[in-house]
Scaffold this active site. Structure first.
Site, PDB file in Angstrom:
ATOM      1  N   CYS A 154       3.276  10.670  -6.425  1.00  0.00           N
ATOM      2  CA  CYS A 154       2.031  11.260  -6.932  1.00  0.00           C
ATOM      3  C   CYS A 154       2.279  12.422  -7.888  1.00  0.00           C
ATOM      4  CB  CYS A 154       1.145  11.702  -5.766  1.00  0.00           C
ATOM      5  SG  CYS A 154       2.008  12.645  -4.501  1.00  0.00           S
ATOM      6  N   VAL A 171      -5.099   6.449   0.904  1.00  0.00           N
ATOM      7  CA  VAL A 171      -4.921   5.789  -0.385  1.00  0.00           C
ATOM      8  C   VAL A 171      -5.536   4.394  -0.366  1.00  0.00           C
ATOM      9  CG1 VAL A 171      -3.232   4.922  -2.046  1.00  0.00           C
ATOM     10  CG2 VAL A 171      -2.882   7.135  -0.954  1.00  0.00           C
ATOM     11  N   HIS A 226      -3.151  17.801  -6.816  1.00  0.00           N
ATOM     12  CA  HIS A 226      -1.855  18.434  -7.039  1.00  0.00           C
ATOM     13  C   HIS A 226      -1.894  19.213  -8.357  1.00  0.00           C
ATOM     14  CE1 HIS A 226      -0.424  16.297  -3.694  1.00  0.00           C
ATOM     15  NE2 HIS A 226       0.432  15.468  -4.245  1.00  0.00           N
ATOM     16  N   SER A 274      -5.467  -1.897  13.927  1.00  0.00           N
ATOM     17  CA  SER A 274      -6.649  -1.597  13.109  1.00  0.00           C
ATOM     18  C   SER A 274      -7.491  -2.833  12.813  1.00  0.00           C
ATOM     19  CB  SER A 274      -6.222  -0.957  11.781  1.00  0.00           C
ATOM     20  OG  SER A 274      -5.614   0.300  11.996  1.00  0.00           O
TER      21      SER A 274
END
Length: 344
Positions: free
Chosen positions: A130, A14, A242, A40
């Protein structure tokens, strides 16, 4: 002078989508800062035609930043969002950490834009789940027209909703099937390749899963607490997108033709509803698209004032990244947030 935006969780599915969409929509940003955990730091991420270096969320100073698009998970958000908000930076959070707090707005701009007015209590605005986001985009114009009494939803949710590890598991299992390698279940409770799993998130005491409960609670908070809604959430072997089969019972009469016309004019909706082979949208076609697609609009003769519809959307975009950026755009358009460097 433009805005300064931080994207927390910039190396995730995302977070990367947020960076892409900020560039695509030409959000008025003078500076975009990708943030992640210490492991990271220094990694490269793309922002339009530029490459940015990831910085450490835990040591970043938010006092000069206007927006933080938070997609680093619920636990990280619970810890950091209040601290970020206290520095005068507006957090738009994609996790479930703040959705059910009474003093935190839960917003889909096409559905309840006025709710953003309450963000100053904590400087936090929540993104819905979502599967809820695409559902309420389609339900809102129908509710305005005929008042929804009850909704029954079955979701068909792609593995990207579970993150990169879930996508990798579908890929690895699918490959293993074809080469006759052992199938390993790590992210999912059962094999996902060539299968469907009626289980997303943890089980609750009443037998519903947390994913199903989210749909119920969030729809009521954003749309109408009087709506009765029930849901079965299913994970399917699709990478992105979805889908939802939705049965709706209304208080007032509404025909399929009327619903089709209403949805064609509704913000964020795109109707593709031809009663012929291929006259509908599937998750494959919606990947990379901003719209919530609606197909298979038809009357349900088993209940009074009933309709069935099929809803499909890219869960990484409208279900997450795009919605967060639309919220930021709404705050800017209404003059509720001004750039700190401009104000100075």
């Amino acid at each position: 002078m433009g805005f300064k935006i931080a994207v927390a969780g910039a190396t995730g599915n995302v977070g990367r989508e947020m960076l892409d969409i900020l560039a695509e929509r030409n959000f008025p940003a003078d500076e975009v800062v990708p943030l992640a955990s210490s492991r990271s730091v220094g990694r490269d991420v793309s922002y339009g035609d530029r490459t940015l270096k990831v910085r450490n969320l835990e040591t970043y100073d938010f006092s000069g930043t206007d927006f933080c698009l938070m997609s680093a998970g619920g636990k990280v958000s619970e810890k950091w969002s209040p601290k970020i908000g206290a520095q005068g930076c507006v957090v738009i959070d994609n996790s479930s950490a703040w959705r059910y707090h009474a003093d935190v707005p839960l917003v889909v701009p096409e559905v309840n834009p006025d709710a953003v007015e309450g963000f100053t209590k904590r400087n936090i605005i929540a993104n819905p789940n979502c599967s809820t986001a695409q559902l309420v985009v389609a339900l809102k114009p129908l509710h305005d027209a005929a008042k929804i009494r009850r909704v029954v939803v079955a979701t068909y949710q792609s593995v990207s909703g579970g993150g990169k590890d879930a996508m990798d598991e579908l890929f690895n299992q699918t490959r293993a099937v074809f080469v006759a390698d052992p199938i390993e279940n790590k992210k999912f409770t059962k094999r996902i390749a060539f299968n469907v799993i009626p289980h997303i998130d943890v089980f609750m005491d009443d037998g519903y899963t947390k994913e199903e409960w989210k749909v119920l609670a969030e729809t009521k908070k954003m749309l109408d607490p009087k709506i009765k809604i029930t849901c079965t959430a299913v994970r399917v072997p699709v990478f992105i997108g979805h889908a939802e089969a939705v049965n709706i019972e209304f208080e007032n009469e509404i025909s399929a033709d009327e619903a089709r016309d209403i949805l064609r004019d509704a913000p964020g909706c795109l109707v593709v509803d031809k009663r012929e082979d291929g006259g509908y949208v599937t998750p494959y076609e919606c990947a990379g698209e901003d719209a919530t697609f609606i197909s298979r609009i038809r009357e349900d003769a088993t209940v009074e004032n009933g309709l069935n519809i099929w809803i499909v959307s890219d869960n990484l975009r409208k279900g997450a990244a795009l919605n967060a950026i639309q919220i930021a755009e709404l705050l800017v358009a209404r003059g509720l947030v001004t750039a700190k460097n401009q104000a100075a």
